[in-house]
Design a protein around this motif. Sequence first.
Motif, PDB file in Angstrom:
ATOM      1  N   UNK A 106       0.871  -1.188   0.000  1.00  0.00           N
ATOM      2  CA  UNK A 106       0.000   0.000   0.000  1.00  0.00           C
ATOM      3  C   UNK A 106       0.900   1.228   0.000  1.00  0.00           C
ATOM      4  N   UNK A 107       0.667   2.113  -0.966  1.00  0.00           N
ATOM      5  CA  UNK A 107       1.372   3.389  -0.971  1.00  0.00           C
ATOM      6  C   UNK A 107       0.509   4.331  -0.125  1.00  0.00           C
ATOM      7  N   UNK A 108       0.916   4.576   1.107  1.00  0.00           N
ATOM      8  CA  UNK A 108       0.063   5.365   2.000  1.00  0.00           C
ATOM      9  C   UNK A 108       0.819   5.786   3.249  1.00  0.00           C
ATOM     10  N   UNK A 109       0.056   6.313   4.193  1.00  0.00           N
ATOM     11  CA  UNK A 109       0.641   6.863   5.420  1.00  0.00           C
ATOM     12  C   UNK A 109       0.182   6.023   6.615  1.00  0.00           C
ATOM     13  N   UNK A 110       1.131   5.531   7.399  1.00  0.00           N
ATOM     14  CA  UNK A 110       0.757   4.670   8.536  1.00  0.00           C
ATOM     15  C   UNK A 110      -0.060   5.434   9.574  1.00  0.00           C
ATOM     16  N   UNK A 111       0.067   6.771   9.571  1.00  0.00           N
ATOM     17  CA  UNK A 111      -0.666   7.542  10.583  1.00  0.00           C
ATOM     18  C   UNK A 111      -2.163   7.581  10.289  1.00  0.00           C
ATOM     19  N   UNK A 112      -2.530   7.283   9.030  1.00  0.00           N
ATOM     20  CA  UNK A 112      -3.962   7.317   8.700  1.00  0.00           C
ATOM     21  C   UNK A 112      -4.478   5.966   8.167  1.00  0.00           C
ATOM     22  N   UNK A 113      -3.575   5.044   7.840  1.00  0.00           N
ATOM     23  CA  UNK A 113      -4.017   3.766   7.260  1.00  0.00           C
ATOM     24  C   UNK A 113      -4.848   2.961   8.271  1.00  0.00           C
ATOM     25  N   UNK A 114      -5.944   2.352   7.761  1.00  0.00           N
ATOM     26  CA  UNK A 114      -6.835   1.621   8.673  1.00  0.00           C
ATOM     27  C   UNK A 114      -6.583   0.119   8.570  1.00  0.00           C
ATOM     28  N   UNK A 115      -5.680  -0.368   9.394  1.00  0.00           N
ATOM     29  CA  UNK A 115      -5.320  -1.789   9.323  1.00  0.00           C
ATOM     30  C   UNK A 115      -6.469  -2.675   9.832  1.00  0.00           C
ATOM     31  N   UNK A 116      -7.387  -2.059  10.583  1.00  0.00           N
ATOM     32  CA  UNK A 116      -8.492  -2.840  11.130  1.00  0.00           C
ATOM     33  C   UNK A 116      -9.393  -3.413  10.050  1.00  0.00           C
ATOM     34  N   UNK A 117      -9.241  -2.887   8.819  1.00  0.00           N
ATOM     35  CA  UNK A 117     -10.073  -3.402   7.734  1.00  0.00           C
ATOM     36  C   UNK A 117      -9.261  -4.309   6.816  1.00  0.00           C
ATOM     37  N   UNK A 127      -5.306   3.205  21.015  1.00  0.00           N
ATOM     38  CA  UNK A 127      -6.072   2.119  20.373  1.00  0.00           C
ATOM     39  C   UNK A 127      -6.105   0.875  21.267  1.00  0.00           C
ATOM     40  N   UNK A 128      -4.983   0.575  21.951  1.00  0.00           N
ATOM     41  CA  UNK A 128      -4.977  -0.580  22.873  1.00  0.00           C
ATOM     42  C   UNK A 128      -6.043  -0.349  23.935  1.00  0.00           C
ATOM     43  N   UNK A 129      -6.055   0.875  24.482  1.00  0.00           N
ATOM     44  CA  UNK A 129      -7.000   1.124  25.584  1.00  0.00           C
ATOM     45  C   UNK A 129      -8.449   1.028  25.103  1.00  0.00           C
ATOM     46  N   UNK A 130      -8.696   1.386  23.838  1.00  0.00           N
ATOM     47  CA  UNK A 130     -10.081   1.316  23.303  1.00  0.00           C
ATOM     48  C   UNK A 130     -10.346  -0.010  22.582  1.00  0.00           C
ATOM     49  N   UNK A 131      -9.314  -0.829  22.463  1.00  0.00           N
ATOM     50  CA  UNK A 131      -9.428  -2.117  21.750  1.00  0.00           C
ATOM     51  C   UNK A 131      -9.927  -1.908  20.328  1.00  0.00           C
ATOM     52  N   UNK A 132      -9.462  -0.855  19.691  1.00  0.00           N
ATOM     53  CA  UNK A 132      -9.826  -0.630  18.290  1.00  0.00           C
ATOM     54  C   UNK A 132      -8.557  -0.478  17.446  1.00  0.00           C
ATOM     55  N   UNK A 133      -8.678   0.017  16.212  1.00  0.00           N
ATOM     56  CA  UNK A 133      -7.513   0.110  15.325  1.00  0.00           C
ATOM     57  C   UNK A 133      -6.900  -1.286  15.152  1.00  0.00           C
ATOM     58  N   UNK A 134      -5.565  -1.398  15.230  1.00  0.00           N
ATOM     59  CA  UNK A 134      -4.912  -2.705  15.034  1.00  0.00           C
ATOM     60  C   UNK A 134      -5.307  -3.731  16.104  1.00  0.00           C
ATOM     61  N   UNK A 135      -5.967  -3.247  17.167  1.00  0.00           N
ATOM     62  CA  UNK A 135      -6.294  -4.144  18.286  1.00  0.00           C
ATOM     63  C   UNK A 135      -7.734  -4.636  18.228  1.00  0.00           C
ATOM     64  N   UNK A 136      -8.333  -4.436  17.067  1.00  0.00           N
ATOM     65  CA  UNK A 136      -9.655  -4.989  16.809  1.00  0.00           C
ATOM     66  C   UNK A 136      -9.528  -6.525  16.699  1.00  0.00           C
TER      67      UNK A 136
END
Length: 345
Positions: free
Chosen positions: A108-119, A157-166
């Motif tokens: 993926x040509x993109x930015x890790x600060x905005x990329x949604x790995x959860x999908x 994200x860890x604390x909310x269990x979202x993002x990569x921690x989904x």
Amino acid sequence: MAGSGTLSAFRLPPLPTIREIIKLFRLQAAKQLSQNFLLDLRLTDKIVKKAGNLTDAYVYEVGPGPGGITRSILNANVAELLVVEKDSRFIPGLQMLSDAAPGKLRIVHGDVLTFKVERAFPESLKRQWEDDPPNVHIIGNLPFNVSTPLIVKWLENVSCRDGPFIYGRTQMMLTFQKEVAERLTANTGSKQRSRLSIMAQYLCNVQHIFTIPGQAFVPKPEVDVGVVHFTPLVQPRIEQPFKLVEKVVQNAFQFRRKYCYRGLGMLFPEVERVESTGKLLELADVDPTLRPTQLSVSHFKSLCDVYRKMCDEDPLLFAYNFREELKQNKSKNQEKEDDKEKHRL
Ligand code: SAM
């Protein structure tokens, strides 16, 4: 699919070396992007090996650049490797790796600060938070100015269990400026103890795995580099919202050489500062004369729990910001001075 079992180990076919790739695609490091590359594949193998058993894993590599760590991950028999790279110059070299590992590398040509790995990975990889970590790993050697804000975002994200921690308690292996790696893992009372130590350690098991000397990178950065492994804890050591913990910790470390009551006092408006700080410390059973660096995570747990109660009792408290009060006081004083001046004229 994770867990489907692999009959034979995958190895990349012979490829040009990373140095040759850099020459071939003219990938001179961009200084303004703080690019420092790892060319020694024994070192990249070591980073990947220490990330754990990656057989059949789904791996998210942040900032692959010319692809040294990428090769080591592909050789670790993963199910799939997803790489996100911001600098388009690296895409053709990565494409070459993708051709050599059919069906394994997604670029993926993109930015890790905005990329949604959860999908990005299959739903079936999801584990309950209390279960063993999922077969999903994050690995990366990012520029220092990206890795620090990124880890703060991922800790939230860890604390909310979202993002990569989904997916569950996704493990991470990331590089930092050595000094930052030391802060992340610093024990109570140590010189490096800081805001980052508490924020990381209340949510994760954090280990400084090893240090890579600056001269291992091309070009050589000014500092050595620490490789840090994070595993989110089943039960966070502080069970309060991330923003609340962040506020208490930030204020406590406001004056790191002073007694902790000084920084913690900044949580409260000036008119009630002395009284409320005393109440906070007394109810949390924390000695006001400890320095911020001497506060343990369990001290912070008590402070956050009591501060939470105080915020519940006074709904305006959490929004209070001492810097704004200072600014307002300054402008009021300025107005008074201006009035005096007018009357003198
Ligand atoms: N992983 C490679 C290695 O170890 O040799 C490259 C490391 S270099 C320090 C950091 C890489 O991250 C560069 O390729 C850079 O372009 C990329 N990068 C920097 N910021 C990024 C961002 N926000 N999103 C994705 N990639 C980024």
